[in-house]
Design a protein around this motif. Structure first.
Motif, mmCIF file in Angstrom:
data_model
loop_
_atom_site.group_PDB
_atom_site.id
_atom_site.type_symbol
_atom_site.label_atom_id
_atom_site.label_comp_id
_atom_site.label_asym_id
_atom_site.label_seq_id
_atom_site.Cartn_x
_atom_site.Cartn_y
_atom_site.Cartn_z
ATOM 1 N N SER A 25 0.712 -1.367 0.095
ATOM 2 C CA SER A 25 0.087 0.027 0.053
ATOM 3 C C SER A 25 0.870 1.447 0.067
ATOM 4 O O SER A 25 0.478 2.103 -0.882
ATOM 5 C CB SER A 25 -0.928 0.043 1.394
ATOM 6 N N SER A 26 2.036 1.303 0.712
ATOM 7 C CA SER A 26 2.845 2.501 0.835
ATOM 8 C C SER A 26 3.355 2.600 -0.692
ATOM 9 O O SER A 26 3.684 3.717 -0.969
ATOM 10 C CB SER A 26 3.824 2.217 2.007
ATOM 11 N N ASP A 29 0.672 4.188 -2.536
ATOM 12 C CA ASP A 29 0.244 5.404 -2.249
ATOM 13 C C ASP A 29 1.655 6.430 -2.800
ATOM 14 O O ASP A 29 0.990 7.856 -3.249
ATOM 15 C CB ASP A 29 0.426 5.738 -0.862
ATOM 16 N N ARG A 30 2.685 6.189 -2.769
ATOM 17 C CA ARG A 30 3.763 7.070 -3.192
ATOM 18 C C ARG A 30 3.785 6.807 -4.665
ATOM 19 O O ARG A 30 4.016 8.149 -5.419
ATOM 20 C CB ARG A 30 5.090 6.244 -2.986
ATOM 21 N N ALA A 32 0.894 7.021 -6.419
ATOM 22 C CA ALA A 32 -0.159 8.121 -6.635
ATOM 23 C C ALA A 32 0.481 9.342 -6.454
ATOM 24 O O ALA A 32 0.179 10.501 -7.127
ATOM 25 C CB ALA A 32 -1.367 7.884 -5.797
ATOM 26 N N TYR A 33 1.474 9.578 -5.523
ATOM 27 C CA TYR A 33 1.834 10.961 -5.138
ATOM 28 C C TYR A 33 2.747 11.529 -6.695
ATOM 29 O O TYR A 33 2.725 12.621 -7.059
ATOM 30 C CB TYR A 33 3.108 10.921 -4.083
ATOM 31 N N TYR A 147 -2.171 -1.100 -9.020
ATOM 32 C CA TYR A 147 -2.397 0.386 -8.916
ATOM 33 C C TYR A 147 -3.520 0.800 -10.163
ATOM 34 O O TYR A 147 -4.321 1.608 -9.636
ATOM 35 C CB TYR A 147 -1.091 1.114 -9.290
ATOM 36 N N LYS A 150 -6.949 -0.114 -8.406
ATOM 37 C CA LYS A 150 -7.437 0.832 -7.396
ATOM 38 C C LYS A 150 -7.666 2.090 -7.727
ATOM 39 O O LYS A 150 -8.686 2.949 -7.415
ATOM 40 C CB LYS A 150 -6.179 0.932 -6.242
ATOM 41 N N ARG A 151 -6.975 2.671 -8.905
ATOM 42 C CA ARG A 151 -7.616 3.939 -9.439
ATOM 43 C C ARG A 151 -8.782 3.945 -9.974
ATOM 44 O O ARG A 151 -9.496 4.736 -10.022
ATOM 45 C CB ARG A 151 -6.492 4.448 -10.365
#
Length: 303
Positions: A25-26, A29-30, A32-33, A147, A150-151
């Motif tokens: 998950s991390s 999330d990164r 996505a950043y 990813y 999830k998006r």
């Protein structure tokens, strides 16, 4: 400053089977950043040297890694076995150690021999990122697949995902299976008998083609007919007839369902030409998402 053995291990990415859901998950999330950044180049890896060591060809994956590394400002060395001393008999280990001795800070590695990568990582003192090893794992491909899902859907929990095709030789299928199940997704496998990996049946059921279409995500795999001597299919056309995602089969998908494929695509074999850029297809979106995922992975390896 030299990294400790435990730090090298933590920063390496050898597979997803033993990575926790929170760690995955991390990375997502990164990614996505980085995905949301408008600047093409953000040089946080300036003065870091990365070697892309491809002992097995894959232009698409190598370019994706190279784009990610250069967007982060890293100095990139590209190594391909076809133009190297490995062809003359130098071992993979010697090649990696040579590049390590020259001062690389991390290595991205793709190789055919199964089980070699883990042993290599034990002996090398820089982080290694798996860009595909044998038919074991392909972690960054599965990360970009997760990813993408999830998006699109918002979350992975409860998603129904079918993986269809040459499961036996697919590292993509394995990495996706291990990762998706950590998030509570339901995975089904679909393959002709001689393309099944029986050991995976304990983790996900093999279902018929009709059942495999009743899902949220249909993930087609590249058919490697050249690896199936004496195959039950005499031709690519016959494979398409029984296991291809044809336009007729795609018409049966739920309106919300998406079509995925790790590429390269054999058009009109595992998937009809008209479906590659169909409104429900996310195939080129997957390729696009590979860059921010690999940016997140390389940042994790080096900082």
């Amino acid at each position: 400053m030299a990294l400790t053995t435990s730090a090298v291990k933590e920063r390496s990415l050898l597979g997803l089977k033993n990575l926790s859901a929170s760690e995955i998950s991390s990375i997502l999330d990164r990614a996505a950043y980085w995905d949301d950044k408008e600047d093409k180049v953000i040089p946080i890896l300036k003065n870091h040297f990365v070697a892309n060591m491809f002992f097995e060809n894959s232009t698409r994956t190598r370019f994706s890694f190279e784009m990610a590394e250069k967007r982060l400002g890293a100095e990139v060395l590209n190594f391909t076995a076809a133009a190297s001393s490995v062809e003359k008999g130098e071992s993979i280990y010697d090649t990696v150690r040579t590049l390590e001795s020259m001062g690389i800070d991390a290595g991205v590695i793709r190789l055919k021999p199964i089980g070699m990568l883990e042993g290599l990582a034990e002996k090398i003192s820089v982080p290694l990122v798996n860009a595909g090893d044998g038919n074991n794992e392909h972690p960054t491909q599965a990360l970009l697949d997760l990813y993408t899902m999830k998006r699109h859907f918002g979350e992975l929990k409860g998603l129904k995902v079918s993986i269809i095709g040459d499961i036996k030789h697919s590292r993509v299928a394995r990495s996706n299976l291990w990762a998706l199940q950590k998030f509570g997704a339901e995975v089904k496998l679909c393959a002709p008998e001689n393309m099944q990996a029986p050991e995976l049946a304990a983790y996900a059921p093999y279902v018929s083609m009709d059942e495999a279409l009743c899902v949220d995500v249909v993930m087609m795999l590249r058919v490697q007919l050249e690896r199936h001597e004496g195959s039950i299919f005499k031709s690519p056309e016959e494979y398409r007839l029984h296991y291809g995602l044809t336009e007729e089969r795609a018409a049966k998908l739920a309106p919300h369902a998406i079509i995925m494929h790790p590429a390269p695509v054999n058009r009109n074999v595992e998937i009809d030409d008209a479906l590659v850029e169909h409104p429900q297809s996310r195939i080129f979106k997957q390729m696009e998402n590979g860059v921010p995922i690999r940016m997140a992975v390389m940042e994790r390896a080096l900082l």
